[in-house]
Scaffold this motif. Structure first.
Motif, PDB file in Angstrom:
ATOM      1  N   CYS A   3      15.704  27.302  34.843  1.00 25.04           N
ATOM      2  CA  CYS A   3      15.530  25.867  35.099  1.00 25.04           C
ATOM      3  C   CYS A   3      16.192  25.055  33.990  1.00 25.04           C
ATOM      4  O   CYS A   3      15.785  25.151  32.829  1.00 25.04           O
ATOM      5  CB  CYS A   3      14.045  25.509  35.183  1.00 25.04           C
ATOM      6  N   SER A  36      15.828  22.110  33.130  1.00 24.18           N
ATOM      7  CA  SER A  36      14.913  21.191  32.444  1.00 24.18           C
ATOM      8  C   SER A  36      13.699  21.910  31.862  1.00 24.18           C
ATOM      9  O   SER A  36      12.773  21.276  31.382  1.00 24.18           O
ATOM     10  CB  SER A  36      14.462  20.070  33.388  1.00 24.18           C
ATOM     11  N   ASN A  46      10.246  17.199  33.082  1.00 24.23           N
ATOM     12  CA  ASN A  46      11.267  16.549  33.914  1.00 24.23           C
ATOM     13  C   ASN A  46      10.627  15.352  34.609  1.00 24.23           C
ATOM     14  O   ASN A  46       9.957  15.501  35.627  1.00 24.23           O
ATOM     15  CB  ASN A  46      11.818  17.548  34.938  1.00 24.23           C
ATOM     16  N   GLY A  76      11.029  14.962  38.297  1.00 22.29           N
ATOM     17  CA  GLY A  76      10.741  16.225  38.967  1.00 22.29           C
ATOM     18  C   GLY A  76      10.603  16.099  40.467  1.00 22.29           C
ATOM     19  O   GLY A  76      10.868  17.060  41.199  1.00 22.29           O
ATOM     20  N   CYS A  85      14.237  15.977  41.809  1.00 24.40           N
ATOM     21  CA  CYS A  85      14.871  17.270  41.568  1.00 24.40           C
ATOM     22  C   CYS A  85      14.329  18.335  42.521  1.00 24.40           C
ATOM     23  O   CYS A  85      15.063  19.239  42.935  1.00 24.40           O
ATOM     24  CB  CYS A  85      14.675  17.705  40.117  1.00 24.40           C
ATOM     25  N   CYS A 107      17.673  19.738  43.966  1.00 26.03           N
ATOM     26  CA  CYS A 107      18.155  20.841  43.136  1.00 26.03           C
ATOM     27  C   CYS A 107      18.582  22.021  44.002  1.00 26.03           C
ATOM     28  O   CYS A 107      17.897  22.362  44.961  1.00 26.03           O
ATOM     29  CB  CYS A 107      17.057  21.314  42.180  1.00 26.03           C
ATOM     30  N   THR A 123      17.908  25.029  44.188  1.00 28.56           N
ATOM     31  CA  THR A 123      16.968  26.037  43.688  1.00 28.56           C
ATOM     32  C   THR A 123      17.396  27.447  44.068  1.00 28.56           C
ATOM     33  O   THR A 123      17.029  28.417  43.398  1.00 28.56           O
ATOM     34  CB  THR A 123      15.551  25.769  44.226  1.00 28.56           C
ATOM     35  N   SER A 143      15.951   9.242  32.224  1.00 29.54           N
ATOM     36  CA  SER A 143      15.238  10.270  31.470  1.00 29.54           C
ATOM     37  C   SER A 143      15.231   9.957  29.983  1.00 29.54           C
ATOM     38  O   SER A 143      14.206  10.064  29.303  1.00 29.54           O
ATOM     39  CB  SER A 143      15.897  11.633  31.716  1.00 29.54           C
ATOM     40  N   THR A 159      21.713  16.996  38.965  1.00 31.18           N
ATOM     41  CA  THR A 159      20.729  15.976  38.597  1.00 31.18           C
ATOM     42  C   THR A 159      19.791  16.502  37.523  1.00 31.18           C
ATOM     43  O   THR A 159      19.500  15.822  36.535  1.00 31.18           O
ATOM     44  CB  THR A 159      19.921  15.543  39.833  1.00 31.18           C
ATOM     45  N   VAL A 160      19.299  17.720  37.702  1.00 34.76           N
ATOM     46  CA  VAL A 160      18.346  18.284  36.755  1.00 34.76           C
ATOM     47  C   VAL A 160      18.970  18.456  35.379  1.00 34.76           C
ATOM     48  O   VAL A 160      18.299  18.292  34.347  1.00 34.76           O
ATOM     49  CB  VAL A 160      17.774  19.618  37.287  1.00 34.76           C
ATOM     50  N   GLN A 202      17.807  16.648  31.795  1.00 31.51           N
ATOM     51  CA  GLN A 202      17.613  17.376  30.547  1.00 31.51           C
ATOM     52  C   GLN A 202      18.455  16.786  29.421  1.00 31.51           C
ATOM     53  O   GLN A 202      17.983  16.658  28.283  1.00 31.51           O
ATOM     54  CB  GLN A 202      17.964  18.855  30.757  1.00 31.51           C
TER      55      GLN A 202
END
Length: 459
Positions: A57, A59, A86, A89, A92, A96, A98, A158, A434-435, A439
């Protein structure tokens, strides 16, 4: 609002789908889990001590902890675990990939299990159902420091949130009329439905200490030099707003448009039936934007959607999962074809495109000498984005060291200029996710905070 494709029929006039069907085509791509489904899915997690999903991950969300909290019925606890790592979140969890991050690394991701734990959907379940009595984050005592953040996209938001938590005052300078950046303007509508992007930003701002000034575009009505004089530090979360050109004659003819411009229109419209739709269209590109554009045009009612890429499917930056989404929606994939000429009708509008066939050779891509013509009513370019040319043109910004068009940063997200930091898509290429931008903003905020504290102690 007029649009360059307004000469095309509307989705309603094309008539492939009626109103309810159109709405259904842009409902959740992956419907949320019910409470019972979430509990059952959370029980599949082994709560690994050295969880590979956490390492995967960007983040650094403590995945086993929040899934255990869901299993225990502690939704607020699960949401807080996610948001501490995050703050975006919720979005995401929706956008994301994933399948190539946490879920790919899941220890249950093998043939006998059929599929990994559905981490993304569990993350969404927690953030969608949290119900805090008050805001879960409290600001530290005011430091008296004021930081400028350029861009209210994932990286900027963020960074601003984490700086506010640390007790700093933050002003965000945003070029658009709404915050959210890519989440608000650039994500496929079926991935981020209704007004979730807006509600997520509203929640983030509830922490306090953050102001947003809209219509403020770097290089146009605000400069880096001015920001350095007015603020204690500056964070650049610019994103990449300018679409790359094909470098062909007639590529700006009526009927040719950057995919991101159409997606922006699609995301901001209240009536899908009024959107201009090309019955036959070509999308040029190999990334998620190209996939999103092609899939959405198909879902609006286009009868022929062809996505064209100059290399093979295995070289596409869009994941296999994203490619399958496009194929499932009837998008035709044409590979080993390079744009060669825009074809026009008698009125000077797009009537198609000629492509030169390519092949891979030891020295790189080569032309075969063959061509293929594809008829189309519109062409959408999705071959990547770059800086808007005027963003870094003032005397101060021009001094920033760059790697190509990206801003050079060190391990602490500081640019070559003291007190100026950067993160997200505007820095050296990474995953461009995006994630990852979230971060970057979080880590840059901590770096800014430490630098300010060190400066104060030295004074």
């Amino acid at each position: 609002m007029t649009h360059p494709l307004d000469y095309l029929p509307s989705a309603q006039e094309v008539g492939t789908y009626d109103g309810p069907a159109l709405a259904g085509n842009f409902s959740d791509l992956h419907p949320p889990l019910t409470q019972r489904q979430a509990i059952i899915e959370s029980q599949r997690c082994l709560y690994c001590f050295d969880a590979p999903c956490v390492e995967a991950c960007p983040s650094e969300i403590d995945v086993p902890s929040f899934i255990r909290q869901i299993n225990e019925g502690n939704i607020n606890g699960a949401a807080q675990t996610i948001l501490e790592a995050n703050i975006l979140g919720g979005s995401c969890a929706r956008v994301c990939p994933t399948e190539i991050l946490c879920e790919q690394s899941c220890v249950r991701n093998h043939d006998a299990e059929c599929q990994p734990v559905l981490i993304g959907l569990l993350q969404r379940h927690a953030t969608d159902h949290m119900q805090f009595d008050g805001h879960p984050f409290k600001r530290a005592s005011a430091t008296g420091r004021h930081i400028a953040v350029v861009g209210a996209g994932p990286a900027g938001l963020s960074c601003a949130h984490r700086l506010a938590l640390l007790g700093h005052r933050v002003t965000i300078f945003e070029a658009e009329a709404k915050p959210g950046g890519l989440n608000e303007y650039g994500i496929a509508r079926y991935k981020m439905t209704d007004d979730f992007a807006r509600r997520e930003v509203e929640f983030l701002l509830e922490v306090g200490g953050i102001d947003i000034e809209y219509g403020q575009r770097l290089g146009e009505n605000v400069t880096l030099g001015e920001l350095r004089e007015r603020f204690d530090s500056v964070f650049l979360g610019l994103g990449l707003g300018a679409s790359r050109a094909l470098m062909l004659s007639d590529e700006d003819a009526t009927g040719s448009l950057a995919a991101v411009d159409y997606i922006k229109l699609l995301r901001q419209t209240n009536d899908l039936g009024q959107l201009p739709v090309a019955r036959r269209c070509i999308v040029i590109g190999a990334g998620n934007t190209a996939i999103d554009m092609a899939t959405q045009m198909a879902r609006l009612g286009a009868s022929e959607v062809t996505l064209v890429y100059r290399r093979g499917l295995e070289a596409m930056s869009a994941t296999h999962h994203e490619q399958e989404i496009a194929k499932a929606n009837g998008v035709r994939m044409l590979t080993w074809a390079q744009p060669d000429q825009v074809l026009l009708d008698e009125q000077g509008r797009v009537s198609g495109m000629r492509f030169a066939r390519t092949r891979a050779e030891e020295r790189g891509l080569a032309l075969t000498g063959e061509h293929v013509d594809i008829p189309a009513d519109a062409i959408f370019k999705a071959i990547g984005q770059g800086f808007e040319s005027q963003s870094l043109t003032d005397a101060t910004a021009a001094e920033l060291a760059r790697d190509g068009e990206r801003i050079r940063i060190d391990d602490h997200f500081q640019t070559s200029m003291a007190g100026v930091y950067a993160g997200g898509d505007c820095v050296a290429p990474g995953q461009d996710l995006t994630v990852q931008a979230v971060q970057h903003g979080k880590l840059a905020a901590h770096a800014i905070h430490q630098a300010l504290i060190a400066r104060q102690e030295a004074a």
